[in-house]
Design a protein around this motif. Structure first.
Motif, short mmCIF file in Angstrom:
data_model
loop_
_atom_site.label_atom_id
_atom_site.label_comp_id
_atom_site.label_asym_id
_atom_site.label_seq_id
_atom_site.Cartn_x
_atom_site.Cartn_y
_atom_site.Cartn_z
N ASP A 102 75.91 25.46 77.70
CA ASP A 102 75.42 25.92 78.88
C ASP A 102 74.04 26.61 78.66
OD1 ASP A 102 77.27 24.54 80.37
OD2 ASP A 102 78.34 26.41 80.73
N ASN A 114 74.52 17.93 83.39
CA ASN A 114 74.96 18.38 84.56
C ASN A 114 74.22 19.41 85.08
OD1 ASN A 114 76.60 20.07 86.67
ND2 ASN A 114 78.10 18.14 86.30
N SER A 135 81.89 16.64 83.80
CA SER A 135 82.31 17.96 84.50
C SER A 135 81.75 18.91 84.60
CB SER A 135 83.63 18.24 83.55
OG SER A 135 84.34 19.40 84.05
N SER A 136 81.68 19.73 85.47
CA SER A 136 81.07 21.01 85.74
C SER A 136 81.85 22.13 85.65
CB SER A 136 80.39 20.82 87.05
OG SER A 136 81.30 20.92 88.11
N GLY A 137 83.26 21.83 85.28
CA GLY A 137 84.17 22.85 85.10
C GLY A 137 84.31 23.49 83.54
N THR A 138 85.04 24.20 83.14
CA THR A 138 85.25 24.89 81.84
C THR A 138 85.49 23.54 80.97
OG1 THR A 138 86.02 27.11 82.68
CG2 THR A 138 86.30 26.81 80.47
N ASN A 177 88.25 18.39 75.43
CA ASN A 177 88.36 18.04 76.69
C ASN A 177 87.66 16.87 77.10
OD1 ASN A 177 88.05 21.51 77.85
ND2 ASN A 177 89.95 20.45 77.06
#
Length: 681
Positions: free
Chosen positions: A358, A403, A557-560, A565
């Motif tokens: 990120d 993302n 995915s924008s999550g953790t 994963n």
């Protein structure tokens, strides 16, 4: 009275009758001659020392009503311009199609949205991907063709303007020559009705081309002026000049690629002063009608491109691509205003996370620092290519996804995600780099805008502030920008477009620069990166056409996320569904052309372009029809006064024949009486 005097009087009657018969014969012979007016000559008593000695003809006169003739010419001038506008609108109606036509671009937009809807339902279908790409290709091709045709029509109108100007110059010279002949005859106390007829025909031809005013001097010469009072013909004719363009684009406007119509006597561009005639209609078509339509399809193309690209850059195909390359070029020192987080994720062929980063955009000093941060990943590389584009690649057999997260790049009136700003995963080509900025139209270039604030220009590693105050006009702001940034070779100009003006800012070296605003200038007038003519340039990204498997349908995915994963899956159609929803969701369209600001769907806006143009075409056609009827009425009124009436002339010839016979009989009687007197003597 002596017999000699009586004979002279009778002979004058014969001569007058003979002249009147000749005049009537000329009228009859020219009964079908266009522009010929009935000629008459009144009789007046001939006297010598107060004694009547016969009869003579007065000067030959034309039968005309000058007031009615002026009214007719003014109406012809108005109607001639309206016909050009109506013809242009009819041509564009054919170009744009009808609302119910399945080949219209409004239907093409609906079809493209449906294709993305199908892809969202069946994300792994190659058929659905190909369908979306083909419909997008057809739609962009339509927009390209429409834009090119509009510009070709502008070129045609400009060439017609050049031809009209040439014809005006010829008519002015011809009228000048006739003026000289009439003045010479007037100086010799002679009339010149036929020359005046000829000049009237030329004047009517002139008013069909341009609106004029005119008056006649005592010498008989006509002085011609434009409606605004500029002399076209007095002692000498004025020459108008206008070189036609050979090609056009949406960036070419009057004063910016198109030369004005120059009045040689004053050296002034009188283009905007011309209000009637074919010339006014051609100017209206070239500078307003066609420009407005171009602005409307440009607005549609911009919104279509930005809405789809925003989502497509936030999505990915499955399996994700091995690399992403920007559609825009940069240098390392480019430093736009960046905030928020932007995620780069490296996954394997199954969408499982190998590495994720990120990026804190606010901590990146410039684009070079951003590229360096991404390049610091263990399983990804980021580089500047030779052409300035940026490539991000996963190592080995891995894949890369992005993302947008909370990332935001503010530039002018636009806020982009970092991927969209760079154009890393564009669906439509984004157009030019950040070297040019334009605004929407402003009604006046000199009126105060009533805004205050500071524009900050980020050029390389430096920032230059340009203040604007409440009393500043668009021209004042352009002057201030050019003055402050001249050292960086950035120039701001005010460009006339249609009925208004817009600001254009360009780095003449082709370098990127970025704009932020502490006030509301950029938002009020939609100052943004780009150039006019988006409809001509928009296209589907070539790499997608070559490899339909790259069309984004899923979202990383924008999550953790952690290694191991799942970042993206095969059955995810969420991004294709989001793009499909963009076609059915209302979007704010800023005012463009003849369409005011509104919030509608893409399809509805396209339909409105077609319907507004159709309504204007219908109204223009009806106006021409009504005014054509009034023209015929005026022409009939003029003809009833000026045109030769064959029945009237034939009746007159009988009267003249009787008068001639009576004079001839009287001449015979007097001659016999003289013979008798001579014999008596």
């Amino acid at each position: 009275m002596s017999l000699t005097a009586a004979l002279q009087s009778t002979l004058s009657g014969l001569q007058v009758s003979q002249a009147q018969i000749q005049l009537t014969s000329n009228n009859i012979a020219n009964v079908n001659t266009v522009g010929y007016t009935r000629k008459t000559a009144a009789l007046r008593t001939q006297t010598l020392n107060g004694v009547t000695t016969g009869v003579q003809l007065s000067d030959i006169q034309r039968t005309v009503d000058d007031r009615l003739l002026r009214q007719l010419r003014e109406h012809i001038s108005l109607l001639s311009g309206q016909k050009v506008t109506s013809s242009t609108l009819k041509d564009t109606q054919v170009l744009f199609g009808n609302l119910g036509d399945h080949s219209s671009f409004s239907h093409g937009i609906k079809a493209l949205g449906s294709s993305f809807e199908g892809l969202g339902t069946n994300p792994m279908s190659l058929v659905e991907r190909n369908s979306a790409l083909e419909r997008a290709r057809v739609l962009t091709s339509q927009l390209n063709t429409m834009s090119r045709n509009l510009q070709q029509m502008r070129v045609g109108a400009d060439r017609d303007i050049e031809s009209a100007v040439t014809k005006i110059n010829t008519l002015l010279r011809d009228i000048h020559d006739i003026n000289g002949e009439i003045a010479g005859r007037t100086a010799s106390n002679q009339t010149s009705p036929d020359l005046e007829d000829q000049r009237d025909r030329l004047l009517t031809d002139l008013t069909e081309l341009i609106d004029i005013q005119y008056f006649k001097r005592q010498s008989g010469e006509v002085v011609i002026l434009t409606k605004t009072g500029r002399t076209l013909l007095d002692s000498v004719p004025t020459t108008l000049s206008h070189p036609a363009i050979s090609q056009s684009s949406a960036t070419v406007t009057l004063g910016n690629g198109i030369s004005g119509i120059v009045h040689s006597s004053s050296g002034v561009d009188i283009t905007t002063e011309i209000g009637g005639g074919r010339l006014a209609g051609l100017i209206e078509s070239r500078d307003n009608t066609l420009v407005n339509l171009q602005a409307e399809i440009d607005r549609l193309s911009e919104v279509l491109r930005d809405n789809v690209n925003k989502l497509h850059n936030n999505g990915t195909a499955f399996p994700p691509p091995q690399s992403l390359t920007s559609t825009r070029s940069f240098v390392a020192a480019d430093a736009p205003s960046m905030t928020g987080l932007f995620r780069v994720t490296v996954v394997d062929a199954d969408g499982v996370v190998v590495e994720t980063l990120d990026v804190n955009l606010a901590a990146q000093a410039n684009i070079g620092a951003f590229v360096g941060t991404v390049n610091g990943m263990a399983n990804a590389n980021a580089v500047f290519n030779a052409d300035g584009t940026i490539s991000m690649s996963a190592t080995g057999a891995n894949r890369i996804t992005i993302n947008e997260m909370t990332g935001a790049v503010t530039d002018g009136n636009n806020t982009y995600g970092m991927g969209q700003f760079l154009g890393l995963n564009d669906f439509f080509n984004a157009g030019p780099n950040y070297t040019d900025y334009i605004s929407d139209r402003v009604a006046s270039d000199t009126a105060a805008l009533g805004l205050a604030g500071t524009l900050s220009f980020r050029v390389g590693g430096a920032t230059t502030a340009v203040n604007y105050v409440v009393g500043d006009s668009l021209t004042d702001i352009a002057t201030a920008i050019s003055g402050a940034l001249g050292g960086s070779n950035i120039a701001a100009t005010v460009v006339r477009e249609g009925s208004g003006f817009r600001l254009q800012i360009t780095d003449q070296d082709g370098d990127n620069f970025f704009v932020t605003d502490s006030g509301t200038l950029t938002s009020n007038f939609n100052i943004r990166a780009g150039m006019a003519g988006t409809a001509e340039r928009i296209s589907v990204r070539q790499s997608l056409l070559q490899n339909p498997g790259l069309v984004a349908h899923a979202e990383s995915s924008s999550g953790t996320l952690a290694v191991g994963n799942i970042a993206v899956s095969a059955g995810d159609g969420s991004m294709a569904q989001a793009i499909a929803a963009a076609f059915t969701t209302n979007t704010t369209f800023a005012a463009a052309g003849n369409i005011s600001q509104r919030s509608v769907t893409l399809e509805s806006y396209a339909a409105e372009i077609i319907s507004v143009n159709a309504a204007k075409a219908s109204a223009a056609s009806s106006q021409v029809e009504n005014d054509e009827s009034f023209r015929l009425t005026l022409e009939n009124q003029v003809a009833s006064i000026s045109q030769v009436n064959l029945d009237e002339e034939l009746a007159n010839i009988i009267l003249l024949q009787n008068a001639y016979s009576a004079s001839a009989r009287l001449t015979t009687v007097i001659a016999e009486m003289l013979d008798t007197l001579i014999q008596i003597a």
